[in-house]
Design an enzyme around this catalytic site. Structure first.
Site, PDB file in Angstrom:
ATOM      1  N   GLY A   8       3.742 -12.668  -7.279  1.00  0.00           N
ATOM      2  CA  GLY A   8       3.803 -11.222  -7.408  1.00  0.00           C
ATOM      3  C   GLY A   8       2.714 -10.430  -6.705  1.00  0.00           C
ATOM      4  O   GLY A   8       2.688  -9.208  -6.810  1.00  0.00           O
ATOM      5  N   LYS A  61       4.107  -7.942  -3.885  1.00  0.00           N
ATOM      6  CA  LYS A  61       4.740  -6.775  -4.504  1.00  0.00           C
ATOM      7  C   LYS A  61       3.689  -5.863  -5.126  1.00  0.00           C
ATOM      8  O   LYS A  61       3.757  -4.640  -4.999  1.00  0.00           O
ATOM      9  CB  LYS A  61       5.754  -7.231  -5.549  1.00  0.00           C
ATOM     10  CG  LYS A  61       6.583  -6.113  -6.124  1.00  0.00           C
ATOM     11  CD  LYS A  61       7.676  -6.659  -7.025  1.00  0.00           C
ATOM     12  CE  LYS A  61       8.591  -5.548  -7.495  1.00  0.00           C
ATOM     13  NZ  LYS A  61       9.672  -6.064  -8.363  1.00  0.00           N
ATOM     14  N   PRO A  65      12.443 -10.399  10.585  1.00  0.00           N
ATOM     15  CA  PRO A  65      13.744 -10.415   9.912  1.00  0.00           C
ATOM     16  C   PRO A  65      13.789 -11.312   8.678  1.00  0.00           C
ATOM     17  O   PRO A  65      14.437 -10.988   7.694  1.00  0.00           O
ATOM     18  CB  PRO A  65      14.710 -10.924  10.991  1.00  0.00           C
ATOM     19  CG  PRO A  65      14.053 -10.559  12.280  1.00  0.00           C
ATOM     20  CD  PRO A  65      12.569 -10.668  12.036  1.00  0.00           C
ATOM     21  N   TYR A  77      11.159  -6.447   1.220  1.00  0.00           N
ATOM     22  CA  TYR A  77      10.872  -5.009   1.245  1.00  0.00           C
ATOM     23  C   TYR A  77      11.995  -4.145   0.666  1.00  0.00           C
ATOM     24  O   TYR A  77      11.737  -3.049   0.172  1.00  0.00           O
ATOM     25  CB  TYR A  77      10.554  -4.565   2.675  1.00  0.00           C
ATOM     26  CG  TYR A  77       9.295  -5.203   3.207  1.00  0.00           C
ATOM     27  CD1 TYR A  77       8.052  -4.808   2.733  1.00  0.00           C
ATOM     28  CD2 TYR A  77       9.349  -6.215   4.145  1.00  0.00           C
ATOM     29  CE1 TYR A  77       6.892  -5.400   3.199  1.00  0.00           C
ATOM     30  CE2 TYR A  77       8.192  -6.813   4.624  1.00  0.00           C
ATOM     31  CZ  TYR A  77       6.962  -6.409   4.145  1.00  0.00           C
ATOM     32  OH  TYR A  77       5.819  -6.996   4.601  1.00  0.00           O
TER      33      TYR A  77
END
EC number: 2.3.1.48
Length: 197
Positions: free
Chosen positions: A139, A142, A166, A172
């Site tokens: 995490g 994020k 890619p 995201y």
């Protein structure tokens, strides 16, 4: 990807959709605009609280003070970025408008990092989002992105863009970034190499 706004369109591959839109502002007195109650910023709601991160030994940093650039460079290399000249990293950090990095308390090393540059008013581009491979999937990426986005939006920045490989676009999208919004495409200048004789 882009974090959306309506003021201008940054030339990047992803844009985040902003929750505050200056066109929704209500004019009050003497050219002062405020957002309707439903549009006013709410306290941040993060997937991992600052307290939880700290209890796990992760310290959030919002300045480059104490950031060991050689150690940061090692994280860049570990995720596949090219090794960079630390003097150039230092110059880049001097021209950075917002940054957030995570220090692992036990080792005093950076384990996650992201920064943004921009005009300070309308547009920002997020760069160098990295998490040390030993600390991925817990995490931190994020956590860094949520806070960096919040810091930029708190400055009133409506268009937040980033470049991404890619293979990590899926990371995201849940954060609000979209590829090619409204058909907008980014372009990048590529220097042609001259023939050497």
């Amino acid at each position: 990807m882009f974090l959306g706004g309506t003021i201008s369109t940054p030339p990047a591959s992803l844009r985040l959709r902003s929750t505050l839109n200056p066109q929704n502002a209500v004019t009050q007195s003497s050219s002062q605009a405020t957002f309707p109650a439903a549009m006013q910023r709410k306290p941040p709601s993060y997937s991992i609280s600052d307290e939880d991160l700290e209890s796990r030994g992760f310290l959030l940093r919002r300045t480059s003070e104490g950031l060991n650039l050689d150690q940061l460079n090692s994280v860049f290399v570990a995720v596949g970025f090219p090794r960079r000249d630390t003097a150039k990293i230092e110059v880049a950090l001097q021209h950075t408008d917002a940054l957030l990095w995570v220090e692992y308390e036990k080792t005093r090393r950076p384990v996650a990092f992201a920064r943004a540059t921009g005009d300070g008013v309308f547009n920002a581009i997020i760069w160098d989002v990295v998490v040390d491979p030993s600390f991925q999937s817990c995490g931190l990426g994020k956590a860094v992105m949520e806070r960096l986005i919040e810091d930029l939006q708190a400055k009133g920045i409506c268009n937040i863009a980033l470049y991404s490989e890619p293979r990590v676009l899926g990371f995201y999208r849940p954060l609000g970034f979209v590829s090619d919004p409204d058909g907008i495409k980014g372009m990048v200048f590529i220097r042609k190499q001259r023939n050497k004789k």
